[in-house]
Write an enzyme that holds these catalytic residues in place. Structure first.
Site, PDB file in Angstrom:
ATOM      1  N   HIS A 156     -12.605   0.351  -7.150  1.00 60.01           N
ATOM      2  CA  HIS A 156     -11.396   1.144  -7.406  1.00 60.01           C
ATOM      3  C   HIS A 156     -11.715   2.301  -8.354  1.00 60.01           C
ATOM      4  O   HIS A 156     -10.795   3.022  -8.772  1.00 60.01           O
ATOM      5  CB  HIS A 156     -10.309   0.284  -8.051  1.00 60.01           C
ATOM      6  CG  HIS A 156      -9.695  -0.730  -7.145  1.00 60.01           C
ATOM      7  ND1 HIS A 156      -9.318  -0.445  -5.849  1.00 60.01           N
ATOM      8  CD2 HIS A 156      -9.368  -2.028  -7.348  1.00 60.01           C
ATOM      9  CE1 HIS A 156      -8.786  -1.545  -5.304  1.00 60.01           C
ATOM     10  NE2 HIS A 156      -8.817  -2.504  -6.189  1.00 60.01           N
ATOM     11  N   ARG A 177      -2.866   5.556   0.365  1.00 61.97           N
ATOM     12  CA  ARG A 177      -1.554   5.002   0.778  1.00 61.97           C
ATOM     13  C   ARG A 177      -0.481   5.758   0.021  1.00 61.97           C
ATOM     14  O   ARG A 177      -0.705   6.190  -1.122  1.00 61.97           O
ATOM     15  CB  ARG A 177      -1.506   3.513   0.422  1.00 61.97           C
ATOM     16  CG  ARG A 177      -0.299   2.772   0.963  1.00 61.97           C
ATOM     17  CD  ARG A 177      -0.302   1.311   0.530  1.00 61.97           C
ATOM     18  NE  ARG A 177       0.710   0.549   1.226  1.00 61.97           N
ATOM     19  CZ  ARG A 177       1.020  -0.724   0.973  1.00 61.97           C
ATOM     20  NH1 ARG A 177       0.362  -1.392   0.035  1.00 61.97           N
ATOM     21  NH2 ARG A 177       1.970  -1.325   1.656  1.00 61.97           N
ATOM     22  N   PHE A 275      -2.638  -8.742   9.460  1.00 64.68           N
ATOM     23  CA  PHE A 275      -2.026  -9.290   8.241  1.00 64.68           C
ATOM     24  C   PHE A 275      -1.870 -10.815   8.358  1.00 64.68           C
ATOM     25  O   PHE A 275      -2.267 -11.564   7.457  1.00 64.68           O
ATOM     26  CB  PHE A 275      -0.659  -8.623   8.028  1.00 64.68           C
ATOM     27  CG  PHE A 275       0.046  -9.077   6.779  1.00 64.68           C
ATOM     28  CD1 PHE A 275      -0.294  -8.556   5.538  1.00 64.68           C
ATOM     29  CD2 PHE A 275       1.054 -10.025   6.846  1.00 64.68           C
ATOM     30  CE1 PHE A 275       0.353  -8.977   4.381  1.00 64.68           C
ATOM     31  CE2 PHE A 275       1.707 -10.450   5.697  1.00 64.68           C
ATOM     32  CZ  PHE A 275       1.355  -9.923   4.463  1.00 64.68           C
ATOM     33  N   ARG A 315       1.581  -9.842   0.584  1.00 64.56           N
ATOM     34  CA  ARG A 315       3.018  -9.827   0.322  1.00 64.56           C
ATOM     35  C   ARG A 315       3.771  -9.481   1.602  1.00 64.56           C
ATOM     36  O   ARG A 315       4.339 -10.326   2.251  1.00 64.56           O
ATOM     37  CB  ARG A 315       3.293  -8.793  -0.794  1.00 64.56           C
ATOM     38  CG  ARG A 315       4.672  -8.817  -1.387  1.00 64.56           C
ATOM     39  CD  ARG A 315       4.808  -7.685  -2.410  1.00 64.56           C
ATOM     40  NE  ARG A 315       4.682  -6.380  -1.784  1.00 64.56           N
ATOM     41  CZ  ARG A 315       5.701  -5.655  -1.325  1.00 64.56           C
ATOM     42  NH1 ARG A 315       6.916  -6.094  -1.466  1.00 64.56           N
ATOM     43  NH2 ARG A 315       5.503  -4.474  -0.751  1.00 64.56           N
TER      44      ARG A 315
HETATM   45  P1  A3P Z   1       1.945  -5.086   0.033  1.00 64.11           P
HETATM   46  O1  A3P Z   1       2.039  -5.544  -1.389  1.00 64.11           O
HETATM   47  O2  A3P Z   1       2.733  -3.848   0.290  1.00 64.11           O
HETATM   48  O3  A3P Z   1       2.256  -6.180   1.004  1.00 64.11           O
HETATM   49  P2  A3P Z   1      -5.290  -4.054  -1.845  1.00 64.11           P
HETATM   50  O4  A3P Z   1      -6.139  -4.877  -0.956  1.00 64.11           O
HETATM   51  O5  A3P Z   1      -5.754  -2.655  -2.006  1.00 64.11           O
HETATM   52  O6  A3P Z   1      -5.031  -4.748  -3.140  1.00 64.11           O
HETATM   53  O7  A3P Z   1      -3.877  -3.872  -1.123  1.00 64.11           O
HETATM   54  C1  A3P Z   1      -2.978  -4.930  -1.006  1.00 64.11           C
HETATM   55  C2  A3P Z   1      -1.890  -4.501  -0.056  1.00 64.11           C
HETATM   56  O8  A3P Z   1      -2.421  -4.496   1.293  1.00 64.11           O
HETATM   57  C3  A3P Z   1      -0.710  -5.472  -0.052  1.00 64.11           C
HETATM   58  O9  A3P Z   1       0.413  -4.683   0.297  1.00 64.11           O
HETATM   59  C4  A3P Z   1      -1.133  -6.420   1.072  1.00 64.11           C
HETATM   60  O10 A3P Z   1      -0.086  -7.178   1.605  1.00 64.11           O
HETATM   61  C5  A3P Z   1      -1.667  -5.393   2.085  1.00 64.11           C
HETATM   62  N1  A3P Z   1      -2.568  -6.007   3.092  1.00 64.11           N
HETATM   63  C6  A3P Z   1      -3.601  -6.846   2.901  1.00 64.11           C
HETATM   64  N2  A3P Z   1      -4.153  -7.180   4.084  1.00 64.11           N
HETATM   65  C7  A3P Z   1      -3.456  -6.550   5.029  1.00 64.11           C
HETATM   66  C8  A3P Z   1      -3.529  -6.500   6.472  1.00 64.11           C
HETATM   67  N3  A3P Z   1      -4.447  -7.176   7.141  1.00 64.11           N
HETATM   68  N4  A3P Z   1      -2.625  -5.726   7.125  1.00 64.11           N
HETATM   69  C9  A3P Z   1      -1.679  -5.016   6.454  1.00 64.11           C
HETATM   70  N5  A3P Z   1      -1.558  -5.022   5.095  1.00 64.11           N
HETATM   71  C10 A3P Z   1      -2.433  -5.785   4.394  1.00 64.11           C
END
Ligand code: A3P
Length: 355
Positions: A156, A177, A275, A315
C-alpha cells in the site's frame, strides 16, 4: 536523519495523539508523518523503511500497489492465480493470500505470535520458507525475499517510498477505486481491526479528507501512480471496471502479464476469484484467527457484534454502497475534496448508478 527515500519523519505531537485515542479505542500506533508528501505511517514503519526501499527486486516480479480498500486482495488473488495457478490445482492455493503473495510492509503492523497463540499462516509460512531467520528482522519482508518466482508482492506504499527503480525492473499493477466507497470500506476495516475506531463515519471521513489516516494522502497516492501510467511496465485497473466486466479486465491483464491463458482458463479464474468464492475460502487475507479464548474483553465482544451485523473483511464487494452510508452532506464534502485535490488529473471516478 533522512530515510534512504529522502523522507524525514516527524512524530505526531502528544496533543494530537491524545485526541486520536478518543476515536481509535484499541491498538493505538505511535504515528509519524513523512515529509515531503505528508504520508502517515505507524512509527514502526521507520524500522523497515530502508529495507523496503532497498528491497532486491527480480524482473519476474509483479507488484500489486493500491491505497487500502481499493480491491488489493481481489487483484492479488487474480494475478497470483493467473501466474501460478491457471488450472486451479496449485498446492499452495489453499494458503491464505498473504502467505503466498507477501505484503511487503506488513511488519510495521504485525506482532510476532507468542507460543500458544492462535495459528498465523503468514508466520507459519515464514518459518517454513526462512529457516534460521530472525523474525524481528521482518517476517513479511523476509518471506517476500524467500518465495520462489514468479512473485506477486503487495504494497500500500506510494511510489515515492518504494525502490526508485521499481517500474524499470518489475511490472506494477496499480488498483484504484472511487474515494466514497474507499472511505466506507476503510471505516469498516478500522472498526473490525484492533484499532477499534469508535467515532462516527463522519469523524472518519474527516480524518480521510484531512489526510490523517495510515497511508494517506489518498489523492497523492493516486497522483504518483497516475503520473506513471504510460510506463510500459505499469497497468492501472479500477475496481469498478473489474466489477462491471471481469473478463475484459482479465484479458487486459493476460496481455500485460504475458500469461497467455486461454479463454477457458480466464473464465475459471474469474469464477474462482469472485466475491462469493473468495469469501467462502477464508475470512481474512492473512488467514489469522481471532483468539478462541472463552473469556474475551468487552471491546472484543463489541467488535464481534459489529462483524455479525455489518460483515467481516469480505463485506459487500460492490460499487456504490456509499449511497447507503454517506449523508448528502458527507458526499458533498468528498466532492469538494476531489475538486480541490484531484481536478488536475484526468481520472474520472465511477461512483455507481445514480450518482
Ligand atoms: P467492501 O468493504 O466495499 O466490501 P482490499 O483488499 O484492498 O482491502 O479491499 C477490500 C475491499 O474489496 C472490500 O470492499 C472487499 O469486500 C472487496 N473485495 C474483496 N474481494 C473481492 C472480490 N472477489 N470481489 C469484489 N470485491 C472484493
Amino acid at each position: 536523519m533522512p530515510l534512504d527515500s529522502g523522507h524525514e519523519a516527524t512524530e505526531l505531537d502528544e496533543k494530537t495523539m491524545e485526541k486520536r485515542k478518543e476515536k481509535f479505542k484499541g491498538l493505538n500506533y505511535l504515528m509519524v508523518k513523512l515529509s515531503p508528501g505528508g504520508w502517515v505511517m505507524p512509527k514502526n514503519y521507520l524500522k523497515f523503511a530502508n529495507k523496503i526501499y532497498n528491497f532486491e527486486m527480480r524482473n519476474t516480479d509483479v507488484f500489486v500497489l493500491t491505497f487500502p480498500k481499493c480491491g488489493t486482495t481481489w487483484s492479488q488473488e487474480i494475478i497470483w492465480t493467473m501466474r501460478n495457478n491457471p488450472n486451479l490445482d496449485h498446492p499452495w492455493a489453499s494458503k491464505p493470500p498473504l502467505a503466498r503473495s507477501p505484503f511487503i510492509e506488513h511488519d510495521m503492523f504485525m506482532r510476532i505470535p507468542e507460543s500458544g497463540s492462535p495459528s498465523d499462516p503468514v508466520y507459519d509460512m515464514f518459518l517454513e520458507m526462512c529457516p534460521g531467520k530472525n523474525p524481528d528482522e521482518g517476517v513479511n519482508i523476509q518471506l517476500a525475499g524467500a518465495i520462489p518466482d514468479p512473485r506477486t508482492i503487495k504494497s500500500h506504499l506510494p511510489f515515492s517510498l518504494l525502490p526508485s527503480s521499481l517500474l524499470d525492473t518489475t511490472k506494477v499493477v496499480y488498483v484504484a477505486r472511487n474515494p466514497k466507497d474507499v472511505i466506507v470500506s476503510y471505516h469498516h476495516f478500522y472498526k473490525i481491526l484492533e484499532t477499534d475506531f469508535v467515532g462516527t463515519l463522519e469523524d472518519f471521513l474527516d480524518y480521510f479528507v484531512n489526510d490523517d489516516l495510515v497511508y494517506c494522502p489518498y489523492w497523492l497516492h493516486l497522483k504518483e501512480a497516475w503520473e506513471r501510467r504510460h510506463h510500459p511496465n505499469m497497468h492501472i485497473i479500477f475496481f469498478e471496471d473489474v466489477k462491471e466486466n471481469v473478463m475484459d479486465e482479465l484479458k487486459k491483464l493476460n496481455s500485460f502479464l504475458g500469461t497467455n491463458l486461454t479463454e477457458e482458463q480466464l473464465k475459471g479464474i474469474a469464477d474462482y476469484t469472485s466475491f462469493e468464492k473468495m469469501k467462502k475460502r477464508g475470512d481474512t487475507p492473512s488467514g489469522k484467527k481471532d483468539s478462541d479464548k472463552a473469556e474475551i474483553s468487552e471491546d472484543q465482544k463489541r467488535r464481534q457484534e459489529y462483524v455479525k451485523k455489518e460483515g467481516g473483511f469480505y463485506r459487500k464487494g460492490v460499487v456504490g454502497d456509499w449511497k447507503n452510508k454517506l449523508t448528502p452532506e458527507m458526499s458533498a464534502k468528498v466532492d469538494r475534496w476531489v475538486r480541490d485535490h484531484l481536478s488536475d488529473l484526468d481520472v474520472s471516478f465511477r461512483y455507481g448508478i445514480g450518482h
